[in-house]
Motif scaffolding. Structure first.
Motif, short mmCIF file in Angstrom:
data_model
loop_
_atom_site.label_atom_id
_atom_site.label_comp_id
_atom_site.label_asym_id
_atom_site.label_seq_id
_atom_site.Cartn_x
_atom_site.Cartn_y
_atom_site.Cartn_z
N ASP A 167 0.84 -1.21 0.00
CA ASP A 167 0.00 0.00 0.00
C ASP A 167 0.87 1.25 0.00
N THR A 168 1.98 1.22 0.71
CA THR A 168 2.87 2.39 0.77
C THR A 168 3.41 2.74 -0.60
N ILE A 169 3.84 1.71 -1.36
CA ILE A 169 4.36 1.97 -2.71
C ILE A 169 3.25 2.47 -3.62
N LYS A 170 2.07 1.86 -3.56
CA LYS A 170 0.96 2.30 -4.42
C LYS A 170 0.56 3.74 -4.08
N GLU A 171 0.54 4.10 -2.81
CA GLU A 171 0.21 5.47 -2.42
C GLU A 171 1.25 6.45 -2.93
N ILE A 208 5.20 44.26 -7.28
CA ILE A 208 4.09 45.00 -7.87
C ILE A 208 4.49 46.46 -8.08
N TYR A 209 4.15 46.96 -9.23
CA TYR A 209 4.53 48.33 -9.62
C TYR A 209 3.78 49.37 -8.78
N ASN A 210 4.56 50.25 -8.17
CA ASN A 210 4.04 51.42 -7.46
C ASN A 210 2.81 51.12 -6.61
N ASN A 211 2.93 50.13 -5.74
CA ASN A 211 1.79 49.75 -4.92
C ASN A 211 2.19 49.62 -3.45
N THR A 212 1.40 50.22 -2.58
CA THR A 212 1.59 50.04 -1.14
C THR A 212 0.34 49.44 -0.50
N ALA A 213 -0.75 49.34 -1.27
CA ALA A 213 -2.01 48.81 -0.73
C ALA A 213 -1.92 47.30 -0.55
N ASN A 214 -2.78 46.76 0.31
CA ASN A 214 -2.89 45.32 0.46
C ASN A 214 -3.43 44.70 -0.84
N VAL A 215 -3.10 43.42 -1.05
CA VAL A 215 -3.55 42.75 -2.27
C VAL A 215 -4.24 41.43 -1.91
N ASP A 216 -5.02 40.92 -2.86
CA ASP A 216 -5.66 39.61 -2.75
C ASP A 216 -4.99 38.68 -3.76
N CYS A 217 -4.79 37.43 -3.38
CA CYS A 217 -4.11 36.48 -4.25
C CYS A 217 -4.98 35.26 -4.48
N TYR A 218 -5.22 34.92 -5.74
CA TYR A 218 -5.96 33.74 -6.15
C TYR A 218 -4.95 32.71 -6.64
N TYR A 219 -5.02 31.49 -6.10
CA TYR A 219 -4.00 30.51 -6.48
C TYR A 219 -4.51 29.08 -6.33
N LEU A 220 -3.73 28.14 -6.88
CA LEU A 220 -3.98 26.72 -6.71
C LEU A 220 -3.16 26.22 -5.53
N LYS A 221 -3.80 25.60 -4.58
CA LYS A 221 -3.06 25.06 -3.44
C LYS A 221 -2.51 23.68 -3.76
N GLU A 222 -1.49 23.27 -3.03
CA GLU A 222 -1.00 21.90 -3.14
C GLU A 222 -2.08 20.95 -2.65
N PRO A 223 -2.27 19.82 -3.31
CA PRO A 223 -3.31 18.88 -2.88
C PRO A 223 -2.89 18.13 -1.63
N ALA A 224 -3.86 17.60 -0.92
CA ALA A 224 -3.57 16.76 0.24
C ALA A 224 -2.86 15.49 -0.22
N VAL A 225 -1.95 15.01 0.60
CA VAL A 225 -1.23 13.77 0.29
C VAL A 225 -2.14 12.58 0.57
N LEU A 226 -2.33 11.74 -0.44
CA LEU A 226 -3.22 10.60 -0.32
C LEU A 226 -2.59 9.53 0.58
N THR A 227 -3.38 9.00 1.49
CA THR A 227 -2.91 7.93 2.36
C THR A 227 -4.08 7.12 2.89
N THR A 228 -3.83 5.84 3.13
CA THR A 228 -4.84 4.98 3.76
C THR A 228 -4.57 4.83 5.26
N SER A 229 -3.45 5.37 5.72
CA SER A 229 -3.13 5.30 7.14
C SER A 229 -4.13 6.13 7.93
N SER A 230 -4.31 5.79 9.18
CA SER A 230 -5.26 6.51 10.03
C SER A 230 -4.65 7.85 10.48
#
Length: 240
Positions: free
Chosen positions: A24-28, A137-159
């Motif tokens: 299972d460890t190798i397959k995961e 960022i060019y000539n900016n001092t204001a706060n910004v919002d960032c849209y992004y793809l997060k890293e996925p959760a690591v798949l595991t069958t362990s508890s």
């Protein structure tokens, strides 16, 4: 599919349901590699399960680039984001001034041309570029919002077990890529190539889905007017 189900199916496909060849460890391990491959291959608009918005990011400053590009933030969990972006700065989908305009990304070459006067930027059309893993960022001092793809959760069958966060329609492609990796380990190139072909067939089919579900998505907008954009799918027809 749960990770347990993925492991079971992968064992069946490898003619190793008892797990004598692949634990299972190798397959995961290879399911997680396959998950990353699927994310890399899919168009970002399909990966809605990994979309994250971090708001109100405050700027840091340095003088490493140019006096007009002193403000930056660091797109990492250790820096200014709520989680690690998949692919680091390459996982960023968009940045905007806090609750205001989106910021256009430019290349480092354009920034170099700016410092030598070949191109110019202005405050009404903010721009950013990536340098040293930071977002400047060019000539900016204001706060910004960032849209992004997060890293996925690591798949595991362990508890506790961790299942795939991606939409279930992508799970078959993950299994195909994982199967291909295991056939590679088994020195079975024909079966590896067969699994890879099926995986990329899935990916190609998924990527045909346009962001708006409208045929013609991706055609360029007409920028000939400075005041409005002409949508090639839904043009502005004259009234009257």
């Amino acid at each position: 599919m749960t990770t347990v189900e993925m492991n079971t199916i992968l064992g069946d496909r490898m003619e190793d349901s008892a797990g004598d060849l692949f634990s299972d460890t190798i397959k995961e391990r290879y399911l997680n590699r396959a998950q990353d491959k699927v994310i890399q291959a899919l168009n970002p608009h399909l990966l809605t399960d990994l979309h994250i918005l971090k708001t109100g990011i405050s700027m840091s400053t340095d003088n490493d680039v140019d006096t007009h590009f002193k403000s930056y933030f660091t797109p990492t969990l250790a820096g200014d984001l709520a989680s690690e972006p998949f692919g680091g700065p390459l996982g960023i989908l968009g940045i905007r001034i806090n609750d205001s305009n989106f910021i256009r990304k430019v290349s480092f070459d354009m920034v170099k041309d700016f410092t030598t006067g070949y191109v110019s930027f202005n405050g009404t059309e903010p721009v950013y570029f990536v340098f040293k893993g930071r977002i400047y960022i060019y000539n900016n001092t204001a706060n910004v919002d960032c849209y992004y793809l997060k890293e996925p959760a690591v798949l595991t069958t362990s508890s506790p077990a961790v299942n795939c966060e991606l939409n279930a329609i992508f799970h078959d492609a993950i299994l195909e890529f994982a199967e291909a990796e295991l056939w590679r380990l088994s020195n079975k190139p024909d079966r590896m190539n067969s699994a890879l072909a099926r995986a990329y067939e899935y990916i190609g089919r998924y990527n045909q889905n346009p962001a708006t579900n409208v045929i013609g998505e991706g055609l360029p907008f007409d920028y000939s007017s400075s005041n409005s954009l002409i949508d090639p799918i839904y043009p502005n027809y004259p009234v009257g």
